[in-house]
Write a protein that holds these residues in place. Structure first.
Motif, PDB file in Angstrom:
ATOM      1  N   LEU A  26      14.353 -28.550  30.115  1.00  0.00           N
ATOM      2  CA  LEU A  26      15.412 -28.989  29.201  1.00  0.00           C
ATOM      3  C   LEU A  26      16.529 -27.947  29.095  1.00  0.00           C
ATOM      4  O   LEU A  26      17.643 -28.274  28.690  1.00  0.00           O
ATOM      5  N   GLY A  27      16.218 -26.689  29.421  1.00  0.00           N
ATOM      6  CA  GLY A  27      17.233 -25.638  29.393  1.00  0.00           C
ATOM      7  C   GLY A  27      17.691 -25.247  27.993  1.00  0.00           C
ATOM      8  O   GLY A  27      18.801 -24.740  27.830  1.00  0.00           O
ATOM      9  N   LEU A  28      16.853 -25.448  27.008  1.00  0.00           N
ATOM     10  CA  LEU A  28      17.217 -25.088  25.631  1.00  0.00           C
ATOM     11  C   LEU A  28      17.139 -23.572  25.442  1.00  0.00           C
ATOM     12  O   LEU A  28      16.211 -22.933  25.948  1.00  0.00           O
ATOM     13  N   PRO A  29      18.067 -22.992  24.707  1.00  0.00           N
ATOM     14  CA  PRO A  29      18.020 -21.541  24.490  1.00  0.00           C
ATOM     15  C   PRO A  29      16.897 -21.142  23.528  1.00  0.00           C
ATOM     16  O   PRO A  29      16.628 -21.845  22.558  1.00  0.00           O
ATOM     17  N   ASP A  30      16.258 -20.037  23.839  1.00  0.00           N
ATOM     18  CA  ASP A  30      15.224 -19.439  22.985  1.00  0.00           C
ATOM     19  C   ASP A  30      14.182 -20.471  22.563  1.00  0.00           C
ATOM     20  O   ASP A  30      13.804 -20.561  21.404  1.00  0.00           O
ATOM     21  N   TRP A  31      13.690 -21.272  23.508  1.00  0.00           N
ATOM     22  CA  TRP A  31      12.746 -22.340  23.165  1.00  0.00           C
ATOM     23  C   TRP A  31      11.309 -21.851  23.166  1.00  0.00           C
ATOM     24  O   TRP A  31      10.926 -20.983  23.954  1.00  0.00           O
ATOM     25  N   VAL A  57       4.582 -32.662  19.516  1.00  0.00           N
ATOM     26  CA  VAL A  57       4.781 -31.425  20.271  1.00  0.00           C
ATOM     27  C   VAL A  57       6.043 -30.793  19.708  1.00  0.00           C
ATOM     28  O   VAL A  57       7.147 -31.286  19.928  1.00  0.00           O
ATOM     29  N   ASP A  58       5.840 -29.740  18.925  1.00  0.00           N
ATOM     30  CA  ASP A  58       6.948 -29.070  18.239  1.00  0.00           C
ATOM     31  C   ASP A  58       7.643 -28.097  19.179  1.00  0.00           C
ATOM     32  O   ASP A  58       7.126 -27.022  19.463  1.00  0.00           O
ATOM     33  N   VAL A  59       8.814 -28.508  19.652  1.00  0.00           N
ATOM     34  CA  VAL A  59       9.649 -27.624  20.470  1.00  0.00           C
ATOM     35  C   VAL A  59      10.741 -27.092  19.560  1.00  0.00           C
ATOM     36  O   VAL A  59      11.559 -27.853  19.039  1.00  0.00           O
ATOM     37  N   ALA A  60      10.705 -25.797  19.340  1.00  0.00           N
ATOM     38  CA  ALA A  60      11.705 -25.138  18.506  1.00  0.00           C
ATOM     39  C   ALA A  60      12.617 -24.332  19.417  1.00  0.00           C
ATOM     40  O   ALA A  60      12.154 -23.678  20.350  1.00  0.00           O
ATOM     41  N   ARG A  91      13.607 -29.454  17.621  1.00  0.00           N
ATOM     42  CA  ARG A  91      14.495 -29.098  16.519  1.00  0.00           C
ATOM     43  C   ARG A  91      15.164 -27.748  16.757  1.00  0.00           C
ATOM     44  O   ARG A  91      14.508 -26.766  17.106  1.00  0.00           O
ATOM     45  N   ASN A  92      16.474 -27.725  16.507  1.00  0.00           N
ATOM     46  CA  ASN A  92      17.257 -26.497  16.584  1.00  0.00           C
ATOM     47  C   ASN A  92      17.033 -25.708  15.293  1.00  0.00           C
ATOM     48  O   ASN A  92      17.464 -26.122  14.216  1.00  0.00           O
ATOM     49  N   GLN A  93      16.389 -24.581  15.407  1.00  0.00           N
ATOM     50  CA  GLN A  93      16.061 -23.778  14.234  1.00  0.00           C
ATOM     51  C   GLN A  93      17.283 -23.097  13.625  1.00  0.00           C
ATOM     52  O   GLN A  93      17.218 -22.613  12.497  1.00  0.00           O
ATOM     53  N   ALA A  94      18.401 -23.120  14.314  1.00  0.00           N
ATOM     54  CA  ALA A  94      19.633 -22.535  13.771  1.00  0.00           C
ATOM     55  C   ALA A  94      20.148 -23.312  12.562  1.00  0.00           C
ATOM     56  O   ALA A  94      20.964 -22.798  11.802  1.00  0.00           O
ATOM     57  N   ARG A  95      19.669 -24.539  12.371  1.00  0.00           N
ATOM     58  CA  ARG A  95      20.085 -25.307  11.202  1.00  0.00           C
ATOM     59  C   ARG A  95      18.929 -25.664  10.267  1.00  0.00           C
ATOM     60  O   ARG A  95      19.148 -26.145   9.169  1.00  0.00           O
ATOM     61  N   MET A  96      17.694 -25.431  10.677  1.00  0.00           N
ATOM     62  CA  MET A  96      16.543 -25.896   9.896  1.00  0.00           C
ATOM     63  C   MET A  96      16.377 -25.157   8.570  1.00  0.00           C
ATOM     64  O   MET A  96      15.734 -25.657   7.648  1.00  0.00           O
ATOM     65  N   ALA A 111      12.181 -18.367  12.546  1.00  0.00           N
ATOM     66  CA  ALA A 111      11.906 -19.661  11.901  1.00  0.00           C
ATOM     67  C   ALA A 111      10.412 -19.973  11.943  1.00  0.00           C
ATOM     68  O   ALA A 111       9.823 -20.379  10.927  1.00  0.00           O
ATOM     69  N   ILE A 112       9.791 -19.785  13.096  1.00  0.00           N
ATOM     70  CA  ILE A 112       8.360 -20.078  13.239  1.00  0.00           C
ATOM     71  C   ILE A 112       7.537 -19.220  12.290  1.00  0.00           C
ATOM     72  O   ILE A 112       6.525 -19.671  11.754  1.00  0.00           O
ATOM     73  N   SER A 113       7.978 -18.010  12.021  1.00  0.00           N
ATOM     74  CA  SER A 113       7.232 -17.124  11.115  1.00  0.00           C
ATOM     75  C   SER A 113       7.165 -17.684   9.697  1.00  0.00           C
ATOM     76  O   SER A 113       6.338 -17.252   8.896  1.00  0.00           O
ATOM     77  N   ARG A 114       7.997 -18.668   9.398  1.00  0.00           N
ATOM     78  CA  ARG A 114       8.049 -19.257   8.063  1.00  0.00           C
ATOM     79  C   ARG A 114       7.346 -20.613   7.992  1.00  0.00           C
ATOM     80  O   ARG A 114       7.450 -21.313   7.002  1.00  0.00           O
ATOM     81  N   TRP A 115       6.615 -20.985   9.043  1.00  0.00           N
ATOM     82  CA  TRP A 115       5.831 -22.212   9.005  1.00  0.00           C
ATOM     83  C   TRP A 115       4.647 -21.998   8.060  1.00  0.00           C
ATOM     84  O   TRP A 115       4.329 -20.853   7.712  1.00  0.00           O
ATOM     85  N   PRO A 116       3.960 -23.048   7.631  1.00  0.00           N
ATOM     86  CA  PRO A 116       3.026 -22.947   6.502  1.00  0.00           C
ATOM     87  C   PRO A 116       1.848 -21.988   6.644  1.00  0.00           C
ATOM     88  O   PRO A 116       1.616 -21.158   5.755  1.00  0.00           O
TER      89      PRO A 116
END
Length: 182
Positions: A26-31, A57-60, A91-96, A111-116
């Protein structure tokens, strides 16, 4: 179980590797792919259970230049063409941070460090064809099957959220060996 062992669980799963390669394409940055994609596979391996199918499948990823949610929808559509039947959630974590009521995130792993749960704050990506693992709060809780709030959820509301997730996802039914520290 070491970090190498966790990577081995992912690498030995052909479906997981197909998903990782499709995400890379997909070529997403920092995925990164995180949460249950890793947690469930590791807990299944420890519990000597067959790999459970993914609920999602959570792709951040992190792209501060493309904050429109339609970008996520486009990436999901691309992913569905590449691997139909995979429950992609991109999901783009730059806006989450806005949805989550947090300060702006600095990166995907921030962002992932703040998951539950601490055992959910893990992710893998492909770099140069190799699986890379990130564990935002260490691997101990993941490999010892401990459900504990991440620092962002270590409060009454967060613990209640985790309790609801635990029940809704049927974790105790699947993994009797879980240790709850909520």
């Amino acid at each position: 179980m070491s970090a190498r062992d966790v990577v081995g669980v992912i690498e030995s799963d052909p479906r997981a590797m197909r998903i990782l390669r499709a995400a890379a394409d997909l070529g997403l940055p920092d995925w990164w792919i995180g949460a249950g994609f890793i947690r469930n596979r590791v807990w299944d391996a420890i519990s000597d259970l067959p790999v459970s199918s993914e609920r999602d499948v959570d792709v951040a990823y992190f792209d501060p230049e493309k904050l429109d949610p339609r970008e996520d929808a486009r990436a999901e559509a691309q992913a569905m063409v590449a691997l139909p039947g995979v429950p992609w959630e991109i999901r783009n974590q730059a806006r989450m941070h806005q949805r989550n009521g947090d300060r702006p995130y600095a990166s995907t792993l921030d962002a992932i460090s703040r998951w539950p749960e601490t055992a959910t704050c893990v992710a893998v990506t492909l770099r140069g064809g190799s699986v890379r693992l990130a564990s935002c709060h260490g691997l101990a809780d993941l490999v010892e099957m401990v459900v504990r709030p991440s620092p962002a959820f270590d409060n009454a509301l967060g613990r209640a959220t985790i309790q609801r997730r635990l029940e809704a996802k049927g974790w105790l039914d699947r993994w009797a060996g879980l240790r709850l520290e909520i």
